[in-house]
Design an enzyme around this catalytic site. Structure first.
Site, short mmCIF file in Angstrom:
data_model
loop_
_atom_site.label_atom_id
_atom_site.label_comp_id
_atom_site.label_asym_id
_atom_site.label_seq_id
_atom_site.Cartn_x
_atom_site.Cartn_y
_atom_site.Cartn_z
N GLY A 10 0.83 -1.22 0.00
CA GLY A 10 0.00 0.00 0.00
C GLY A 10 0.85 1.25 0.00
O GLY A 10 0.58 2.20 0.73
N VAL A 62 -3.11 -7.35 -1.34
CA VAL A 62 -2.55 -8.17 -0.26
C VAL A 62 -3.51 -9.24 0.26
O VAL A 62 -3.09 -10.17 0.93
CB VAL A 62 -2.04 -7.30 0.92
CG1 VAL A 62 -0.86 -6.45 0.51
CG2 VAL A 62 -3.16 -6.46 1.52
N TYR A 153 -12.56 -2.37 11.64
CA TYR A 153 -11.20 -1.82 11.57
C TYR A 153 -10.45 -2.03 12.89
O TYR A 153 -9.30 -2.47 12.90
CB TYR A 153 -11.30 -0.33 11.23
CG TYR A 153 -9.98 0.37 11.02
CD1 TYR A 153 -9.27 0.22 9.83
CD2 TYR A 153 -9.44 1.21 12.00
CE1 TYR A 153 -8.06 0.88 9.63
CE2 TYR A 153 -8.25 1.88 11.81
CZ TYR A 153 -7.55 1.71 10.62
OH TYR A 153 -6.36 2.37 10.44
N ALA A 155 -11.01 -4.21 15.21
CA ALA A 155 -10.74 -5.65 15.42
C ALA A 155 -9.57 -6.10 14.55
O ALA A 155 -8.71 -6.87 15.00
CB ALA A 155 -11.99 -6.47 15.10
P1 NAP Z 1 -4.06 5.58 2.47
O1 NAP Z 1 -3.53 6.95 2.19
O2 NAP Z 1 -5.50 5.28 2.20
O3 NAP Z 1 -3.13 4.53 1.71
C1 NAP Z 1 -3.41 3.17 1.74
C2 NAP Z 1 -2.75 2.53 0.57
O4 NAP Z 1 -3.07 1.12 0.58
C3 NAP Z 1 -3.23 3.08 -0.77
O5 NAP Z 1 -2.15 3.25 -1.64
C4 NAP Z 1 -4.17 1.98 -1.26
O6 NAP Z 1 -4.27 1.89 -2.67
C5 NAP Z 1 -3.49 0.75 -0.71
N1 NAP Z 1 -4.35 -0.41 -0.67
C6 NAP Z 1 -5.69 -0.46 -0.40
N2 NAP Z 1 -6.12 -1.72 -0.46
C7 NAP Z 1 -5.07 -2.49 -0.80
C8 NAP Z 1 -4.89 -3.86 -1.04
N3 NAP Z 1 -5.91 -4.73 -0.96
N4 NAP Z 1 -3.66 -4.31 -1.37
C9 NAP Z 1 -2.62 -3.45 -1.49
N5 NAP Z 1 -2.73 -2.14 -1.29
C10 NAP Z 1 -3.94 -1.66 -0.94
O7 NAP Z 1 -3.84 5.16 3.97
P2 NAP Z 1 -2.81 5.65 5.09
O8 NAP Z 1 -3.53 6.62 5.92
O9 NAP Z 1 -1.50 5.98 4.51
O10 NAP Z 1 -2.73 4.30 5.95
C11 NAP Z 1 -1.66 3.39 5.88
C12 NAP Z 1 -1.79 2.42 7.02
O11 NAP Z 1 -1.79 3.13 8.25
C13 NAP Z 1 -3.09 1.63 7.00
O12 NAP Z 1 -2.85 0.30 7.43
C14 NAP Z 1 -3.95 2.35 8.01
O13 NAP Z 1 -4.93 1.51 8.55
C15 NAP Z 1 -2.92 2.77 9.01
N6 NAP Z 1 -3.34 3.88 9.86
C16 NAP Z 1 -3.63 5.09 9.32
C17 NAP Z 1 -4.04 6.12 10.18
C18 NAP Z 1 -4.38 7.49 9.67
O14 NAP Z 1 -4.82 8.31 10.49
N7 NAP Z 1 -4.18 7.80 8.41
C19 NAP Z 1 -4.17 5.88 11.54
C20 NAP Z 1 -3.88 4.62 12.05
C21 NAP Z 1 -3.47 3.63 11.20
P3 NAP Z 1 -5.36 2.76 -3.46
O15 NAP Z 1 -4.90 4.17 -3.35
O16 NAP Z 1 -5.25 2.24 -4.86
O17 NAP Z 1 -6.67 2.49 -2.80
#
Ligand code: NAP
Length: 245
Positions: A10, A62, A153, A155
């Protein structure tokens, strides 16, 4: 770290992209694995041009066992080994329990939790051979404090924390450390879509009085990925401005 290979799932935007850039800055060859092939390849080209490391951009959902197998096969074909895996790919599909559809539960569990399981299972095969590895799982503060509307989420992320500890115990003897980073509220596309009112309420819960950015999280990931962090395993680093301690 120079010359090591990292797979970041991702990673064509958000926390994953910043992490890939920071690793590349340190001379690590990076694999941008994302669900969208074009943006994965574009991000890989961009990082290669900017940091002069070798990169690979590959389409990998994934939650799909075949995609994950191909991801690791292609990485080995190009780089021969993998030292670092960042299980970062994650999605939200929020709803209150009573309204949550089976598909929303399944999609979030499959990508956030099963995805990390599938990637880790492939990674340990390769890392065990070189008796070295760094697996870093991106959890969330909601695994610890819960969040209404995020039963799926929270969980999935709590499962990821438990998986981190179990894998840390299973693979310590092979030189593989497994840790988690639990971000709080980080400004990315994932949180941009939240209503302003929710953001205002969130901000009130953060003692450092600001939302985090992708760099804040990437810094913790890089720390855990360092060879010098080899005596840290099964741990969670919280990057949340103090909203949970
Ligand atoms: P994001 O900007 O939405 O980026 C997520 C990335 O994962 C995107 O590039 C997306 O691709 C990709 N993705 C989605 N489904 C996928 C799959 N099945 N296989 C491979 N790639 C996939 O999210 P982020 O905020 O950077 O979050 C990154 C991680 O941090 C996540 O695990 C999230 O749960 C965690 N997190 C984030 C926050 C927050 O506040 N942002 C807080 C706590 C935890 P597309 O663009 O093509 O959809």
């Amino acid at each position: 770290m120079k010359g090591q290979t990292a797979i970041i799932t991702g990673s064509s935007r958000g926390i994953g992209k910043t992490t890939a850039e920071e690793l590349a800055k340190k001379g690590v060859n990076v694999v941008i694995a994302d669900i969208d092939e074009t943006i994965a390849k574009n991000a890989a080209e961009e990082i290669k041009a900017q940091f002069r490391v070798e990169t690979l951009g590959i389409k990998a959902d994934v939650s799909d066992v075949n995609d994950v197998k191909v991801l690791f096969e292609e990485t080995i074909k190009k780089f021969e080994k993998i030292e670092i895996l960042v299980n970062n790919a994650g999605i939200t599909k929020d709803n209150l329990l009573i309204r949550m559809k089976d598909e929303e539960w399944d999609a979030v569990l499959n990508i956030n939790l099963k995805g990390a399981f599938l990637c880790s299972r492939e990674a340990v095969k390769v890392m065990s051979k070189i008796k070295y590895g760094r697996i870093i799982n991106i959890a969330s503060v909601v695994a610890f404090i819960g969040n209404p509307g995020q039963v799926n989420y929270s969980a999935s992320k709590a499962g990821l924390v438990a998986m981190t500890k179990t894998l840390a115990k299973e693979y310590a003897s092979r030189g593989i450390t497994v840790n988690a980073v639990a971000p709080g509220f980080i400004q990315t596309a994932m949180t941009d879509k939240l209503p302003e009112k929710v953001k205002e309420e969130m901000l009130k819960m953060i003692p450092l009085s600001r939302f985090g950015n992708t760099q804040d999280v990437a810094n913790a990931i890089i720390f855990l990925a360092l060879p010098e962090s080899g005596y840290i395993t099964g741990q969670v680093i919280h990057v949340n401005g103090g909203m949970y301690m």
